[in-house]
Write a protein that holds these residues in place. Structure first.
Motif, mmCIF file in Angstrom:
data_model
loop_
_atom_site.group_PDB
_atom_site.id
_atom_site.type_symbol
_atom_site.label_atom_id
_atom_site.label_comp_id
_atom_site.label_asym_id
_atom_site.label_seq_id
_atom_site.Cartn_x
_atom_site.Cartn_y
_atom_site.Cartn_z
ATOM 1 N N PHE A 27 0.999 -1.181 -0.022
ATOM 2 C CA PHE A 27 0.135 -0.052 -0.071
ATOM 3 C C PHE A 27 0.950 1.190 -0.075
ATOM 4 O O PHE A 27 0.491 2.304 -0.550
ATOM 5 C CB PHE A 27 -1.087 -0.250 1.289
ATOM 6 N N LYS A 28 2.227 1.237 0.853
ATOM 7 C CA LYS A 28 2.783 2.360 0.886
ATOM 8 C C LYS A 28 3.485 2.772 -0.600
ATOM 9 O O LYS A 28 3.357 3.802 -0.951
ATOM 10 C CB LYS A 28 3.956 2.261 2.030
ATOM 11 N N PHE A 29 4.039 1.715 -1.365
ATOM 12 C CA PHE A 29 4.430 1.876 -2.528
ATOM 13 C C PHE A 29 3.454 2.285 -3.721
ATOM 14 O O PHE A 29 3.662 2.588 -4.677
ATOM 15 C CB PHE A 29 5.408 0.733 -2.932
ATOM 16 N N ALA A 30 2.079 1.494 -3.445
ATOM 17 C CA ALA A 30 1.317 1.893 -4.429
ATOM 18 C C ALA A 30 0.582 3.171 -4.621
ATOM 19 O O ALA A 30 0.192 3.435 -5.552
ATOM 20 C CB ALA A 30 0.106 0.553 -4.262
ATOM 21 N N ILE A 35 0.241 9.105 -8.898
ATOM 22 C CA ILE A 35 0.733 10.521 -9.392
ATOM 23 C C ILE A 35 0.782 10.796 -10.915
ATOM 24 O O ILE A 35 0.172 11.626 -11.458
ATOM 25 C CB ILE A 35 1.945 10.830 -8.697
ATOM 26 N N PRO A 36 1.523 9.726 -11.527
ATOM 27 C CA PRO A 36 1.676 9.554 -13.110
ATOM 28 C C PRO A 36 0.106 9.676 -13.666
ATOM 29 O O PRO A 36 -0.197 10.424 -14.836
ATOM 30 C CB PRO A 36 2.326 8.578 -13.483
ATOM 31 N N LEU A 37 -0.559 9.075 -13.128
ATOM 32 C CA LEU A 37 -2.029 8.906 -13.585
ATOM 33 C C LEU A 37 -2.784 10.118 -13.526
ATOM 34 O O LEU A 37 -3.509 10.549 -14.371
ATOM 35 C CB LEU A 37 -2.869 7.748 -13.076
ATOM 36 N N LEU A 38 -2.484 10.616 -12.431
ATOM 37 C CA LEU A 38 -2.904 12.087 -12.244
ATOM 38 C C LEU A 38 -2.563 13.092 -13.192
ATOM 39 O O LEU A 38 -3.195 13.923 -13.604
ATOM 40 C CB LEU A 38 -2.903 12.327 -10.650
ATOM 41 N N ILE A 39 -1.317 13.008 -13.368
ATOM 42 C CA ILE A 39 -0.670 13.798 -14.588
ATOM 43 C C ILE A 39 -1.352 13.767 -15.847
ATOM 44 O O ILE A 39 -1.736 14.842 -16.672
ATOM 45 C CB ILE A 39 0.641 13.605 -14.810
ATOM 46 N N LYS A 40 -1.653 12.392 -16.233
ATOM 47 C CA LYS A 40 -2.242 12.307 -17.505
ATOM 48 C C LYS A 40 -3.646 12.855 -17.384
ATOM 49 O O LYS A 40 -4.068 13.568 -18.357
ATOM 50 C CB LYS A 40 -2.532 10.635 -17.742
ATOM 51 N N ALA A 69 -4.606 14.894 -2.107
ATOM 52 C CA ALA A 69 -4.077 15.348 -0.798
ATOM 53 C C ALA A 69 -4.578 14.647 0.201
ATOM 54 O O ALA A 69 -3.721 14.223 1.349
ATOM 55 C CB ALA A 69 -4.341 16.769 -0.800
ATOM 56 N N ILE A 70 -5.941 14.437 0.302
ATOM 57 C CA ILE A 70 -6.412 13.673 1.362
ATOM 58 C C ILE A 70 -6.023 12.225 1.427
ATOM 59 O O ILE A 70 -5.845 11.808 2.630
ATOM 60 C CB ILE A 70 -8.065 13.759 1.139
ATOM 61 N N LEU A 71 -5.730 11.671 0.565
ATOM 62 C CA LEU A 71 -5.335 10.218 0.221
ATOM 63 C C LEU A 71 -4.028 10.110 0.893
ATOM 64 O O LEU A 71 -3.438 9.393 1.636
ATOM 65 C CB LEU A 71 -5.097 9.625 -1.180
ATOM 66 N N PHE A 72 -3.351 11.113 0.528
ATOM 67 C CA PHE A 72 -1.613 11.413 1.019
ATOM 68 C C PHE A 72 -1.553 11.375 2.584
ATOM 69 O O PHE A 72 -0.859 10.908 3.284
ATOM 70 C CB PHE A 72 -0.876 12.207 0.095
ATOM 71 N N PHE A 73 -2.298 12.575 3.039
ATOM 72 C CA PHE A 73 -2.024 12.943 4.286
ATOM 73 C C PHE A 73 -2.776 11.971 5.296
ATOM 74 O O PHE A 73 -2.350 11.998 6.374
ATOM 75 C CB PHE A 73 -2.640 14.477 4.376
ATOM 76 N N LEU A 74 -3.886 11.525 5.056
ATOM 77 C CA LEU A 74 -4.735 10.539 5.937
ATOM 78 C C LEU A 74 -4.171 9.011 5.971
ATOM 79 O O LEU A 74 -4.069 8.405 6.980
ATOM 80 C CB LEU A 74 -6.094 10.514 5.541
ATOM 81 N N LEU A 75 -3.651 8.693 4.871
ATOM 82 C CA LEU A 75 -3.257 7.335 4.798
ATOM 83 C C LEU A 75 -1.706 6.868 4.831
ATOM 84 O O LEU A 75 -1.330 5.911 5.306
ATOM 85 C CB LEU A 75 -3.677 6.443 3.512
ATOM 86 N N ARG A 76 -1.280 7.719 4.166
ATOM 87 C CA ARG A 76 0.404 7.558 4.020
ATOM 88 C C ARG A 76 1.100 7.485 5.272
ATOM 89 O O ARG A 76 1.886 6.740 5.553
ATOM 90 C CB ARG A 76 0.992 8.563 3.053
ATOM 91 N N LEU A 152 5.031 -4.608 -10.810
ATOM 92 C CA LEU A 152 3.884 -5.373 -11.355
ATOM 93 C C LEU A 152 2.694 -4.527 -11.550
ATOM 94 O O LEU A 152 1.927 -4.342 -12.544
ATOM 95 C CB LEU A 152 3.488 -6.700 -10.661
ATOM 96 N N ILE A 153 2.409 -3.574 -10.405
ATOM 97 C CA ILE A 153 1.229 -2.645 -10.464
ATOM 98 C C ILE A 153 1.504 -1.603 -11.481
ATOM 99 O O ILE A 153 0.584 -1.093 -12.204
ATOM 100 C CB ILE A 153 1.244 -2.001 -9.093
ATOM 101 N N ALA A 154 2.928 -1.129 -11.609
ATOM 102 C CA ALA A 154 3.235 -0.127 -12.715
ATOM 103 C C ALA A 154 2.928 -0.680 -13.906
ATOM 104 O O ALA A 154 2.311 0.094 -15.009
ATOM 105 C CB ALA A 154 4.652 0.413 -12.279
ATOM 106 N N ILE A 155 3.382 -2.036 -14.356
ATOM 107 C CA ILE A 155 3.115 -2.438 -15.590
ATOM 108 C C ILE A 155 1.683 -2.737 -16.022
ATOM 109 O O ILE A 155 1.517 -2.557 -17.070
ATOM 110 C CB ILE A 155 3.872 -4.037 -15.760
ATOM 111 N N GLY A 156 0.997 -2.970 -14.954
ATOM 112 C CA GLY A 156 -0.682 -3.224 -15.101
ATOM 113 C C GLY A 156 -1.189 -1.869 -15.602
ATOM 114 O O GLY A 156 -1.929 -1.980 -16.675
#
Length: 402
Positions: A27-30, A35-40, A69-76, A152-156
């Motif tokens: 979860f930490k690395f996922a 972020i790249p998907l958000l850029i797109k 931001a909520i995802l990063f500040f609450l879960l990370r 694997l997640i990135a490739i998917g």
């Protein structure tokens, strides 16, 4: 059985904790992979959206950024905390168990082993080498799986965006795998040699510091300095050999991983110019290529410590494999309660096979409460007599052979 399989016997009681650490780590690395998907989304679906007004684009931008931001500040933060805590807790518990096992093993080894082995060498294996194996737990059993999951997640995600561009991004993978196999097999041997040379330096220092009063009494400083220089030079030579090979590995592997982004930029740029790919997809792919190859670079950067772990495992289990020379005869009985009387009957002793006996047909009795002094020339066996008495102890119980 290989050292790695033997080491896993100490890891086995903590399988569930390790699995939990890996799940939390995924979860930490996922999370950053979004972020790249958000850029797109920002480039193609917000900035490049022709049907939206400026106010609508800003509203969409704020919504996406706010949710992220909520995802990063609450879960990370809690995920990061528990991942680090469990990783360190489990690895330290494993090292604790190994040292407990080693110390129990050391107490059962014979006096001849300690007469022939330097104290610094033993201490180096129990402290330094065991500590080095911690990297195997942290990198080999945890980070390696986390990096694999990240890849694997990135490739998917990349496959859902553009299959041909994903295949281009993976072109460097086979060359990376070949280079790792080629370089790091030899690196393990060099790391083992370096560890042994460092243990020699530590052993020499341990013995000389303990005997510094004797060195000064006999004015042996220059002689001891010469021996230390030779020992230290031996370590320097092994360290330089290790450094050279490690530098070659870094040069080749990092070059291969640096080529991959160039391939992606070239192919993606061509597709954008031809109108077959959106600009947002190209930018997202360039961001994903870093997240795809960064785990591989981390593995290369950790190669030295990982190979050090394998070399240290070899040294730890060499100590574990030292055989017990003093064991009970068949039918030995518990000593039970004694009144303190000590009697030697026809005792003979030598340290190594073929050597002259230090004691020959020794007979004496010490009565309870009696004080006895052993007097004689140096090397006459006084210390050997005293050292033989504790051999009545075995596994924490007193035994005698009837």
């Amino acid at each position: 059985m290989s050292p790695t399989k033997r080491y896993m016997q100490f890891v086995k009681p903590y399988y569930w904790q390790i699995a939990l650490t890996i799940v939390i780590g995924i979860f930490k690395f996922a999370i950053p992979l979004f972020i790249p998907l958000l850029i797109k989304i920002v480039i193609d679906d917000i900035i490049g959206a022709e049907g939206l007004s400026s106010d609508e684009k800003l509203t969409q931008l704020y919504l996406w950024l706010g949710g992220t931001a909520i995802l990063f500040f609450l879960l990370r933060p809690p995920i990061e905390y528990y991942r680090q805590y469990y990783a360190q807790y489990v690895s330290n518990k494993i090292l604790y168990d190994i040292r407990q096992h080693l110390y129990g093993h050391l107490q059962r080894l014979s006096l001849r082993y300690y007469a022939n082995t330097r104290a610094g060498e033993i201490i180096s294996r129990v402290i330094n080498d065991v500590e080095q194996t911690k990297n195997f737990v942290m990198i080999g059993l945890m980070n390696l799986w986390l990096d694999l999951a990240t890849i694997l997640i990135a490739i998917g995600i990349m496959l859902t965006m553009d299959v041909p561009l994903t295949l281009v991004a993976l072109l460097a993978f086979p060359f990376y795998a070949f280079s790792v196999k080629y370089f790091f097999g030899r690196l393990r041997d060099l790391t083992r040699e370096r560890s042994q040379a460092l243990a020699n330096v530590q052993s020499y220092l341990h013995e000389r510091v303990q005997g510094m009063s004797i060195i000064k009494s006999f004015a042996l400083e220059k002689h001891e300095q010469k021996i230390f220089d030779e020992t230290n030079d031996g370590f320097l030579e092994k360290a330089i050999d290790h450094t050279k090979w490690n530098a070659k590995a870094f040069a080749v592997v990092n070059t291969i991983t640096d080529i991959a982004p160039l391939l992606v930029i070239g192919y993606a740029g061509y597709q954008v110019i031809q109108g077959n790919l959106t600009l947002g997809t190209m930018v997202a792919f360039i961001a994903y290529i870093e997240r795809l190859y960064n785990p591989l670079r981390r593995l290369v950067n950790s190669s030295t410590t990982l190979t050090q772990s394998f070399a240290s495992m070899d040294r730890v289990f060499e100590l574990v494999d030292e055989e017990y020379e003093v064991t009970d005869k068949e039918g030995a009985k518990d000593l039970g309660i004694v009144d303190g009387k000590l009697e030697f009957r026809g005792v003979s002793f030598h340290y190594n096979n073929g050597e002259t006996e230090v004691l020959s047909n020794l007979n004496f009795t010490v009565k309870p409460g009696e004080t006895v002094a052993f007097v004689g020339m140096s090397g006459g066996g006084k210390s050997t007599i005293v050292s033989l008495i504790p051999l009545l102890r075995c596994d924490g119980r007193r035994h005698f052979n009837g």
